[in-house]
Design an enzyme around this catalytic site. Structure first.
Site, PDB file in Angstrom:
ATOM      1  CG  HIS A 125     -37.180 -51.668   9.653  1.00 52.79           C
ATOM      2  ND1 HIS A 125     -37.621 -51.772   8.361  1.00 52.79           N
ATOM      3  CD2 HIS A 125     -38.058 -50.823  10.273  1.00 52.79           C
ATOM      4  CE1 HIS A 125     -38.715 -51.033   8.203  1.00 52.79           C
ATOM      5  NE2 HIS A 125     -39.000 -50.450   9.353  1.00 52.79           N
ATOM      6  NE  ARG A 150     -40.987 -49.211   4.883  1.00 55.80           N
ATOM      7  CZ  ARG A 150     -41.334 -48.975   6.144  1.00 55.80           C
ATOM      8  NH1 ARG A 150     -40.485 -48.401   6.977  1.00 55.80           N
ATOM      9  NH2 ARG A 150     -42.524 -49.324   6.596  1.00 55.80           N
ATOM     10  CD  GLU A 177     -35.206 -53.135   6.319  1.00 54.34           C
ATOM     11  OE1 GLU A 177     -36.153 -53.714   6.861  1.00 54.34           O
ATOM     12  OE2 GLU A 177     -35.148 -51.910   6.194  1.00 54.34           O
TER      13      GLU A 177
HETATM   14  O1  LIG Z   1     -43.600 -48.229   8.909  1.00 62.21           O
HETATM   15  C1  LIG Z   1     -43.346 -48.149  10.098  1.00 62.21           C
HETATM   16  O2  LIG Z   1     -44.043 -47.531  10.899  1.00 62.21           O
HETATM   17  C2  LIG Z   1     -42.159 -48.849  10.655  1.00 62.21           C
HETATM   18  O3  LIG Z   1     -41.146 -48.928   9.730  1.00 62.21           O
HETATM   19  C3  LIG Z   1     -42.541 -50.214  11.159  1.00 62.21           C
HETATM   20  O4  LIG Z   1     -42.622 -51.105  10.104  1.00 62.21           O
END
Ligand SMILES: O=C(O)[C@H](O)CO
Length: 328
Positions: free
Chosen positions: A292, A244, A273
């Site tokens: 992402h 993240r 994002e």
């Molecule tokens: O958390 C997750 O698996 C990916 O980032 C998809 O949102």
């Protein structure tokens, strides 16, 4: 079972079910009465009683108190994806609602993106593509060398499902694999891929040519990599983030990339994002940013939906829940 008897599932997707592949909608329909957000908002009184599950296909919009208050029969929120940092788990649990995620379905595709970013950054693929497109005849490859991933040292921060999949792939590249986990040493995984455990994150940062972030975003991992940590990395090192955005202090990263404290960064995640058009990260030439897309494959999306459906059915049928997420 007649359609009206099926438990209602609210598809929490922007607009309707557009993000859910058509065959998945058919699969969901076998077990649930699908209710889109639009349908719910248009007929809240009738719909709210029917809804027993929420199927989150995107991280947005999130679940707020108002939505929970309007769903008296809600039993489970099934998140497609492993990261649940967008959910207030304590608040949801106070409503007696369970949360599930899909740690297995996401692992291969997210590990692949980590490898793709590492290779693309090391071998300067984006610049190479731009040169080819511009047909720049003045370009000489020797002015413009990449570095090799093969036999380099990879430091994985977070050896969970995805971290381990990255390590398996790195082994095939004969990489020296270091890893750091905040809580748990993973001896079995270590042996399987020949990874070395670094109890101190500092040791990993100092030794790695590539540092890959694969942790969940929690209060403890927020801004885990800041000015001090970047300063510990080799000036020739690359930072890769597939977890993240907020795991990195982005201001510190901008400065480190501008001053060449580290060589490069490759990010699949940022905050926010997408980044605003004028964000300084977008002006750098030693960075790759993707939007992402860790789980953006046909296979991963299908598997995430299947894992989420299995979780929802387990909750509704009072069976053991394969992937429940608990408030911390
Ligand atoms: O958390 C997750 O698996 C990916 O980032 C998809 O949102």
């Amino acid at each position: 079972m007649a359609e009206q008897e099926l438990p209602g599932v609210l598809i929490l997707d922007i607009g309707g079910t557009h993000g859910v592949l058509e065959n998945l909608v058919a699969f969901l329909k076998k077990h649930f009465r699908l209710i889109t957000m639009k349908e719910f908002l248009e007929n809240k009184k009738e719909m709210s009683k029917k809804i027993q599950s929420v199927f989150m296909f995107e991280c947005r919009p999130t679940i707020d108190r108002e939505l929970l208050e309007s769903l008296p029969n809600l039993k489970v929120i099934a998140n497609s994806g492993v990261g649940v940092d967008h959910l207030d788990l304590k608040m949801i649990s106070n409503f007696g609602v369970k949360v599930t995620n899909t740690p297995h379905a996401v692992a291969d595709s997210t590990a692949d993106i980590g490898m793709a970013l590492m290779l693309a950054s090391a071998r300067r693929l984006v610049e190479g593509c731009q040169i080819s497109i511009s047909r720049d005849t003045k370009y000489f490859a020797v002015d413009w060398l990449g570095v090799e991933v093969t036999r380099a040292t990879l430091g994985i921060i977070g050896m969970g499902n995805i971290g381990y999949k990255v390590a398996q792939r790195a082994k095939a590249f004969e990489m020296k694999i270091l890893y750091h986990n905040r809580n748990q040493r993973k001896k079995e995984e270590e042996q399987a891929v020949g990874a070395h455990y670094c109890e101190k994150i500092e040791d990993l940062l100092q030794q790695s040519d590539f540092v890959m972030l694969v942790v969940n975003l929690t209060p403890e991992t927020c801004k885990l990599i800041g000015k001090r940590e970047l300063g510990l990395m080799k000036p020739t090192a690359t930072l890769i983030n597939i977890s993240r955005g907020a795991v990195i202090d982005q201001d510190a990263l901008v400065e480190a990339l501008q001053k060449k404290v580290i060589m490069a960064a490759a990010l699949d995640v940022t905050y926010p994002e997408p980044l605003p058009r004028d964000h300084p990260l977008l002006k750098l030439d030693n960075i790759i940013i993707t939007p992402h897309i860790g789980t953006a494959t046909v296979q991963a999306i299908r598997m995430m939906a299947e894992e989420a459906i299995t979780n929802m059915l387990a909750v509704l049928n009072g069976q053991p829940i394969p992937s429940e997420v608990f408030p911390r």
